[in-house]
Design a protein around this motif. Structure first.
Motif, PDB file in Angstrom:
ATOM      1  N   CYS A  67      -4.188   4.787   7.787  1.00 47.57           N
ATOM      2  CA  CYS A  67      -4.817   4.795   9.111  1.00 47.57           C
ATOM      3  C   CYS A  67      -5.728   3.580   9.308  1.00 47.57           C
ATOM      4  O   CYS A  67      -5.977   3.170  10.439  1.00 47.57           O
ATOM      5  N   ASP A  68      -6.211   2.988   8.225  1.00 45.87           N
ATOM      6  CA  ASP A  68      -7.072   1.814   8.314  1.00 45.87           C
ATOM      7  C   ASP A  68      -6.290   0.519   8.509  1.00 45.87           C
ATOM      8  O   ASP A  68      -6.859  -0.494   8.890  1.00 45.87           O
ATOM      9  N   ILE A  69      -5.006   0.547   8.218  1.00 45.99           N
ATOM     10  CA  ILE A  69      -4.191  -0.671   8.300  1.00 45.99           C
ATOM     11  C   ILE A  69      -3.056  -0.540   9.305  1.00 45.99           C
ATOM     12  O   ILE A  69      -2.177  -1.387   9.383  1.00 45.99           O
ATOM     13  N   ALA A  70      -3.111   0.509  10.106  1.00 51.51           N
ATOM     14  CA  ALA A  70      -2.035   0.773  11.061  1.00 51.51           C
ATOM     15  C   ALA A  70      -1.905  -0.298  12.132  1.00 51.51           C
ATOM     16  O   ALA A  70      -0.849  -0.429  12.753  1.00 51.51           O
ATOM     17  N   LEU A  73       1.215  -2.567  12.389  1.00 49.67           N
ATOM     18  CA  LEU A  73       2.411  -2.137  13.133  1.00 49.67           C
ATOM     19  C   LEU A  73       2.155  -1.971  14.632  1.00 49.67           C
ATOM     20  O   LEU A  73       3.090  -1.862  15.417  1.00 49.67           O
ATOM     21  N   LYS A  74       0.892  -1.972  15.016  1.00 48.97           N
ATOM     22  CA  LYS A  74       0.533  -1.643  16.394  1.00 48.97           C
ATOM     23  C   LYS A  74       1.237  -2.519  17.427  1.00 48.97           C
ATOM     24  O   LYS A  74       1.821  -2.010  18.382  1.00 48.97           O
ATOM     25  N   LYS A  75       1.188  -3.825  17.255  1.00 48.68           N
ATOM     26  CA  LYS A  75       1.791  -4.724  18.245  1.00 48.68           C
ATOM     27  C   LYS A  75       3.300  -4.550  18.317  1.00 48.68           C
ATOM     28  O   LYS A  75       3.889  -4.622  19.394  1.00 48.68           O
ATOM     29  N   ALA A  79       5.298  -3.161  21.672  1.00 48.07           N
ATOM     30  CA  ALA A  79       6.404  -3.909  22.272  1.00 48.07           C
ATOM     31  C   ALA A  79       7.701  -3.114  22.268  1.00 48.07           C
ATOM     32  O   ALA A  79       8.709  -3.566  22.798  1.00 48.07           O
ATOM     33  N   GLY A  80       7.677  -1.908  21.685  1.00 44.41           N
ATOM     34  CA  GLY A  80       8.866  -1.058  21.658  1.00 44.41           C
ATOM     35  C   GLY A  80       9.920  -1.506  20.662  1.00 44.41           C
ATOM     36  O   GLY A  80      11.083  -1.120  20.788  1.00 44.41           O
ATOM     37  N   LEU A  81       9.520  -2.297  19.675  1.00 44.18           N
ATOM     38  CA  LEU A  81      10.509  -2.809  18.720  1.00 44.18           C
ATOM     39  C   LEU A  81      10.957  -1.772  17.690  1.00 44.18           C
ATOM     40  O   LEU A  81      12.144  -1.608  17.483  1.00 44.18           O
ATOM     41  N   PRO A  82      10.053  -1.075  17.013  1.00 43.57           N
ATOM     42  CA  PRO A  82      10.533  -0.046  16.091  1.00 43.57           C
ATOM     43  C   PRO A  82      10.521   1.336  16.737  1.00 43.57           C
ATOM     44  O   PRO A  82       9.792   1.576  17.702  1.00 43.57           O
ATOM     45  N   THR A  83      11.359   2.204  16.207  1.00 43.54           N
ATOM     46  CA  THR A  83      11.274   3.625  16.527  1.00 43.54           C
ATOM     47  C   THR A  83      10.653   4.297  15.317  1.00 43.54           C
ATOM     48  O   THR A  83      10.692   3.754  14.213  1.00 43.54           O
ATOM     49  N   TYR A  92       8.729   7.330   9.097  1.00 46.46           N
ATOM     50  CA  TYR A  92       9.718   6.285   8.831  1.00 46.46           C
ATOM     51  C   TYR A  92       9.909   5.462  10.099  1.00 46.46           C
ATOM     52  O   TYR A  92      10.069   6.007  11.186  1.00 46.46           O
ATOM     53  N   HIS A  93       9.874   4.145   9.943  1.00 48.86           N
ATOM     54  CA  HIS A  93      10.036   3.231  11.064  1.00 48.86           C
ATOM     55  C   HIS A  93      11.396   2.559  10.958  1.00 48.86           C
ATOM     56  O   HIS A  93      11.860   2.250   9.862  1.00 48.86           O
TER      57      HIS A  93
END
Length: 111
Positions: A67-70, A73-75, A79-83, A92-93
């Motif tokens: 949770c401290d390093i999330a 992945l935020k950007k 941008a809708g890149l990973p699911t 799982y991303h």
């Protein structure tokens, strides 16, 4: 050392640092020590991984919750890149297939 292997690093005891390898100026490195050091430097050669490692290492107590390093992945998520899919306690991303197809079309220089 293959990409699938993980370097065995020593565990710290009593606050004393235990080096994985001798200092580089101490003499010629063995093949095994050179491979261990190369794997570590290779992992840190990517700016994103270096930033992530820095965030973990500089976090209070020297450890960080996901949770401290999330924000790493935020950007991408914004941008809708990973699911993402939660499976039990793990998330799982995956690269969204439609996004990958759209990016491939966008980057097609033959068009």
């Amino acid at each position: 050392m293959s990409k699938a292997e993980v370097a065995e690093l020593p565990v710290l005891q009593d606050g004393d640092a235990v080096p994985c390898c001798p200092p580089i100026t101490a003499g010629e490195l063995s093949q095994a020590d050179a491979e261990k050091m190369a794997a570590m430097f290779n992992a840190l050669s990517d700016p994103v991984r270096l930033r992530l490692f820095s965030k973990i290492a500089s976090h209070p107590g020297g450890e960080a919750c996901v949770c401290d390093i999330a924000d790493v992945l935020k950007k991408l998520r914004e941008a809708g890149l990973p699911t993402s899919e939660r499976r039990g306690t793990w998330v799982y991303h995956q690269a969204a297939p439609s996004v990958v197809a759209a990016m491939a079309t966008m980057l097609d220089l033959r068009a």
